[in-house]
Design an enzyme around this catalytic site. Structure first.
Site, PDB file in Angstrom:
ATOM      1  NE  ARG A  43      -4.161   1.789   0.668  1.00 45.83           N
ATOM      2  CZ  ARG A  43      -5.013   2.247  -0.221  1.00 45.83           C
ATOM      3  NH1 ARG A  43      -4.803   2.040  -1.511  1.00 45.83           N
ATOM      4  NH2 ARG A  43      -6.089   2.923   0.156  1.00 45.83           N
ATOM      5  CB  THR A 326      -9.200  -1.239  -8.070  1.00 48.16           C
ATOM      6  OG1 THR A 326      -9.202  -0.116  -7.199  1.00 48.16           O
ATOM      7  CG2 THR A 326      -8.394  -2.345  -7.421  1.00 48.16           C
ATOM      8  CD  GLU A 346      -8.791   6.792  -4.492  1.00 51.39           C
ATOM      9  OE1 GLU A 346      -8.917   7.691  -5.332  1.00 51.39           O
ATOM     10  OE2 GLU A 346      -9.645   6.567  -3.614  1.00 51.39           O
ATOM     11  CB  SER A 390      -6.796  -0.500   0.891  1.00 54.75           C
ATOM     12  OG  SER A 390      -7.121  -1.053  -0.370  1.00 54.75           O
ATOM     13  CB  SER A 391     -12.229  -1.075  -0.542  1.00 56.70           C
ATOM     14  OG  SER A 391     -12.953  -0.095   0.145  1.00 56.70           O
ATOM     15  N   GLY A 412     -13.346  -2.355  -7.559  1.00 53.19           N
ATOM     16  CA  GLY A 412     -14.666  -1.807  -7.297  1.00 53.19           C
ATOM     17  C   GLY A 412     -14.761  -0.816  -6.164  1.00 53.19           C
ATOM     18  N   GLY A 413     -13.636  -0.239  -5.710  1.00 47.72           N
ATOM     19  CA  GLY A 413     -13.713   0.755  -4.656  1.00 47.72           C
ATOM     20  C   GLY A 413     -14.331   0.192  -3.388  1.00 47.72           C
TER      21      GLY A 413
END
Length: 512
Positions: A43, A326, A346, A390-391, A412-413
């Protein structure tokens, strides 16, 4: 692992709106020789000089998201190249330089622009209006590339050649690092990144977070990934009768929606970088806590659930606004090794700033733009060196003996936990094959919003959900891009790719 490097480098060329070497990623690797799952946290990190109020326009008002994402402050120190280098050192078999050859060749010779890439280049997002994006992804007459155009990116080929011969240091030190710093420090709202921030970036190899659900071990990266949310969602559902139901049952989707809302409330409040705040992972997954939260599933759907309370974890409400943009991929080989990687810049085309033929991320806007809720700080507030929540949540599933069963994930955020949760529910609880599970309708329930692909539900389901209080609205963000592998009873691998996006299953491997 060699193939994973090649795939990411090509995605940075052909799907630059979603991921690339200017972004970050989470990676899981299953090693059949040890039956162990390794997790890597690549990340992005905040510059050391980043301040908690850097996205506040005034003492009380954050910048608009449109202004924040294209600012110099939006870019965090990229993590993908250090991640790939670290994982290659442990699991790679071919020489590092060989993994770059396909992307370098494609960047020099050109490729046909896909409809998806063209669609985003013609969109109204602030990032595609920047001079950098307009210059890099343009036809000779200056208009945006269109589907079917041939696109060559010699600058990206040159960057990859340097990385191939020098290693990841080519991005984190020297000329390219200087260019990244200069581009992020430029107006508007220049950032605080320095060459020292790039040179000091490191990737964490961390223990995966695994729990047993429906007689399988489900493994995810720990925070700041939202994998803990996926595990909590599954644990909540396991305590309902959803296993006895099916996708044509409105009650099943009501249970899924209510459990999702509980999960998101907890995730949004508590998940952040555990090196900076104490994330109550054990408490969130504790059986007694799950039982108590599961009893809330049947409450009035008109009332959005609050996060659970942990007296020792007094953090404020979160103001993070995660966007879509993503990539995800899964790769398995004939030896039984499997990688599952979710990777991002992002939002679409990151910050809209480019260096060396690639897009710089805007991952800093995955922090809470407002760092405080009254007197209480947000867990996901900006801090120097911190990594934003983060998702992303790549997944590996094992049986109870540690043998590989499946690997999957999705872009997909903030919908990623729901996309993954739906697919695991359908495969582990309902016994559906992976391809059918991926194609089930997506439903994302978070707070007071219920977003769903209404046209994909069985007849009568949407109408009955409305009667029960779930007014579904169509999605307006990034659709799912689920990819996965499933080991079948005879040892062969079933590959599956989401029809909503451009990915496909490339080949079939056999589990020894």
């Amino acid at each position: 692992m060699d193939a994973a490097i090649a795939v990411q480098l090509v995605l940075g060329l052909t799907e630059p709106q979603s991921s690339g070497i200017g972004g970050g990623a989470f990676l899981l690797v299953y090693d059949p020789s040890t039956r162990q799952v390794s997790a890597f946290n690549g990340r992005e990190a905040a510059p050391a000089a980043a301040q908690s109020d850097m996205f506040m326009a005034t003492a009380d008002t954050p910048l608009t998201r449109a202004a924040a994402v294209v600012s110099g402050r939006a870019t965090g120190v990229p993590g993908v190249m250090r991640l790939l280098e670290r994982a290659h050192g442990k699991f790679g078999r071919r020489p590092w330089v060989e993994t770059f050859e396909p992307a370098i060749h494609l960047a020099r010779e050109g490729f046909e622009v896909s409809p998806r890439m063209a669609r985003y280049l013609s969109g109204s997002y602030p990032q595609v209006q920047t001079a950098d994006v307009r210059a890099l992804f343009a036809r000779p007459d200056g208009t945006p590339l269109q589907a079917g155009d041939q696109f060559r990116n010699p600058a990206y080929a040159s960057t990859l050649q340097s990385l191939a011969t020098t290693g990841a240091d080519a991005l984190y030190r020297g000329t390219l690092a200087q260019q990244i710093v200069a581009r992020t420090q430029a107006a508007p709202l220049g950032g605080a990144m320095t060459e020292a921030d790039l040179a000091s970036y490191s990737v964490d190899e961390v223990a995966p977070l695994c729990r047993i659900v429906w007689a399988h071990q489900v493994c995810v990266p720990p925070p700041p990934s939202s994998g803990v949310g996926v595990l909590q969602l599954l644990a909540l559902l396991e305590r309902t009768d959803i296993e006895q139901r099916r996708p044509d049952d409105p009650r099943a989707w009501l249970l899924f929606a209510q459990a999702s809302r509980l999960m998101y409330a907890d995730r949004d409040r508590y998940v952040a970088d555990p090196r900076f705040v104490e994330v109550p992972v054990s408490e969130l997954l504790a059986p007694d806590y799950i039982e108590a939260r599961a009893r809330l599933i049947d409450r009035d759907v008109s009332v959005a659930p609050a996060a659970g309370e942990f007296p020792a974890r007094r953090v404020g409400e979160d103001a993070t606004a995660e966007a879509a943009g993503t990539s995800h991929f899964v790769i398995g080989d004939a030896s039984g090794m499997v990688v599952s990687m979710t990777t991002t810049v992002e939002t679409y085309f990151g910050s809209g700033r480019t260096v060396g033929g690639f897009v710089l991320n805007n991952q800093m806007t995955d922090f809470s733009l407002n760092p405080r809720d009254g007197e209480r700080p947000a867990a996901n507030a900006v801090a120097g060196g911190k990594r934003p929540r983060s998702s992303m949540a790549p997944i590996v599933v094992l049986d109870l003996q540690g043998r590989f069963v499946a690997a999957l994930g999705s872009p997909g955020g903030n919908a990623i936990p729901a996309y993954n949760g739906k697919t695991l529910l359908a495969t582990l609880a309902w016994g559906m094959d992976l391809r059918s599970a991926i194609e089930l309708p997506n439903l994302i329930a978070r707070g007071g919003e219920f977003v769903a692909e209404t046209e994909r539900f069985a007849p009568g389901v949407v109408e009955e959900l409305a009667r029960l209080g779930l007014q579904l609205r169509p999605p307006r963000g990034e659709e799912s891009g689920l990819h996965g592998l499933w080991r079948q009873a005879d040892g062969t691998m079933l590959g599956a790719a989401d029809s909503r996006r451009e990915g496909t299953v490339n080949s079939v491997a056999t589990q020894p």
